[in-house]
Design an enzyme around this catalytic site. Structure first.
Site, PDB file in Angstrom:
ATOM      1  CG  ASP A   1      -1.542   8.953  -1.407  1.00 17.79           C
ATOM      2  OD1 ASP A   1      -2.652   9.481  -1.532  1.00 17.79           O
ATOM      3  OD2 ASP A   1      -0.486   9.594  -1.321  1.00 17.79           O
TER       4      ASP A   1
ATOM      5  CB  ALA B   1      -0.906  -0.002   1.223  1.00 14.47           C
ATOM      6  CE  LYS B   2       2.562   7.615  -3.142  1.00 11.65           C
ATOM      7  NZ  LYS B   2       2.299   8.532  -2.020  1.00 11.65           N
ATOM      8  CD1 TRP B   3       2.454   2.427   3.676  1.00 11.13           C
ATOM      9  CD2 TRP B   3       0.632   2.584   4.950  1.00 11.13           C
ATOM     10  NE1 TRP B   3       2.068   1.162   3.999  1.00 11.13           N
ATOM     11  CE2 TRP B   3       0.964   1.216   4.782  1.00 11.13           C
ATOM     12  CE3 TRP B   3      -0.470   2.925   5.723  1.00 11.13           C
ATOM     13  CZ2 TRP B   3       0.206   0.198   5.358  1.00 11.13           C
ATOM     14  CZ3 TRP B   3      -1.217   1.915   6.302  1.00 11.13           C
ATOM     15  CH2 TRP B   3      -0.878   0.566   6.112  1.00 11.13           C
TER      16      TRP B   3
END
Length: 356
Positions: free
Chosen positions: A175, A28-30
């Site tokens: 994100d 995941a894009k944090w």
């Protein structure tokens, strides 16, 4: 502090691509503050993407990391703050405050978490020249059974799972997705990974602009949307234009230019108290410092289509929007929040596999 990898470290970065590429490790894009954690016994340092220290702003996290990370290590990850089951970047931004008393208060009120996704050093060994698959295996073992507020970022090599994450995780405030080549060595300050972010479009009212630092051409357009009370709220800017286009925009907006801000929906922008009840351009903050926040008002009569990734708290564009085209067919008053797509809510605890 004496570690095989010493601060400052500039984190490895990602470049944007339109689609999730195959044969990668996916995460995941944090949406938080990127941080490199250096721990040597009782010493802990939180290094930011710019190399500046974040340690003093997150005292509660420093203590948590001492109790949950290996005795001597360097870990790459993200500092985040969660509220009501989703990431809250506004609450995270408030943590950067010059007053120690305020830092202590916010540490109790909005405690931060750390999501670890890479391991740069362990004990006396630097791992930066190992492939990602080896670093990930070592990180997984090092953080086996770790408890909140420290988390091991979920990762997969299944592209179908990554696609599912891309659709679901936005509802928890994330994100998008990051794709990492499995053989990738850790390359500081290089865009060696890939990021896939959501992109949507919205029709917005252009209600002003700021000049570019280089001279009397447009630096950024100020964008607005009408709320359900009919008030034009400032929702962000779009700023990426070629220099020739910046000059053209000044000419295009000249017929709408106002001599002063009187009568403009954002006329109260210079009154600090007005920002408490409305979204106006030029909001004072510790980020802006002494930056010139003045702007040129124009009659809010032109509509532009812009691309954006997601909204922050449903109120403003989280990042700078991207200009697509003018929309002469749209009436300004039709540019409301109602047109915006709302992602389906998704509990952050489901992403992390433990209470957020």
């Amino acid at each position: 502090m004496d570690l095989p990898v010493m601060p400052p470290v500039k984190p490895m970065l990602a470049k944007s691509v339109a689609r999730i590429p195959p044969d990668m490790q996916y995460e995941a894009k944090w949406d938080g503050f990127r941080a490199i954690v250096f721990r040597d016994g009782t010493e802990v340092e939180l290094g930011s993407r710019t190399g500046k220290s974040l340690t003093r702003y997150f005292p509660e996290l420093v203590e948590a990391l001492k109790g949950r990370l290996p005795e001597r290590c360097v870990v790459d990850g993200e500092i985040v703050v969660a509220r009501e089951g989703r990431l809250d970047f506004d609450a995270l931004s408030e943590r950067i405050h010059p007053a120690a008393s305020r830092v202590r208060t916010l540490a109790e009120r909005t405690p931060a978490s750390f999501v670890a996704f890479d391991l740069l050093a362990l004990a006396d060994e630097s791992l930066v020249d190992l492939p990602l698959t080896d670093r990930r295996a070592l990180l997984t073992r090092a953080l086996a059974g770790v408890t909140a507020p420290v988390h091991l970022a979920p990762a997969t090599t299944d592209i179908d799972v990554a696609r599912q994450w891309f659709e679901q995780y936005e509802g928890a405030g994330l994100d998008g997705v990051i794709a990492k080549p499995p053989t990738l060595r850790y390359r500081q300050d290089e865009r060696a990974m890939f990021k896939i972010k959501h992109e949507r479009t919205a029709d917005v009212v252009v209600a002003g602009y700021r000049f570019h630092k280089s001279g009397p051409v447009v630096g950024s357009l100020l964008l607005g949307l009408y709320d359900d009370r009919g008030t034009l709220q400032h929702v962000g800017v779009c700023a990426a234009f070629a220099m020739k286009r910046r000059a053209e925009l000044v000419e295009e907006l000249e017929p709408l230019r106002l001599a002063d801000v009187e009568g403009h929906p954002w006329a109260a922008w210079s009154d600090e108290s007005a920002h408490e009840t409305a979204r106006l351009p030029g909001a004072p903050s510790r980020w802006s410092g002494k930056k010139d926040l003045s702007w040129v008002p124009v009659r809010p009569e032109r509509v532009a289509e812009v691309a954006y990734d997601h909204m922050e708290n449903g109120a403003r564009f989280r990042h700078t929007a991207r200009f697509r085209r003018w929309r002469p067919d749209r009436a300004p008053e039709s540019c409301t929040y109602a047109q915006l797509e709302e992602p389906v809510r998704y509990d952050l605890a489901e992403v992390l596999g433990s209470p957020a």
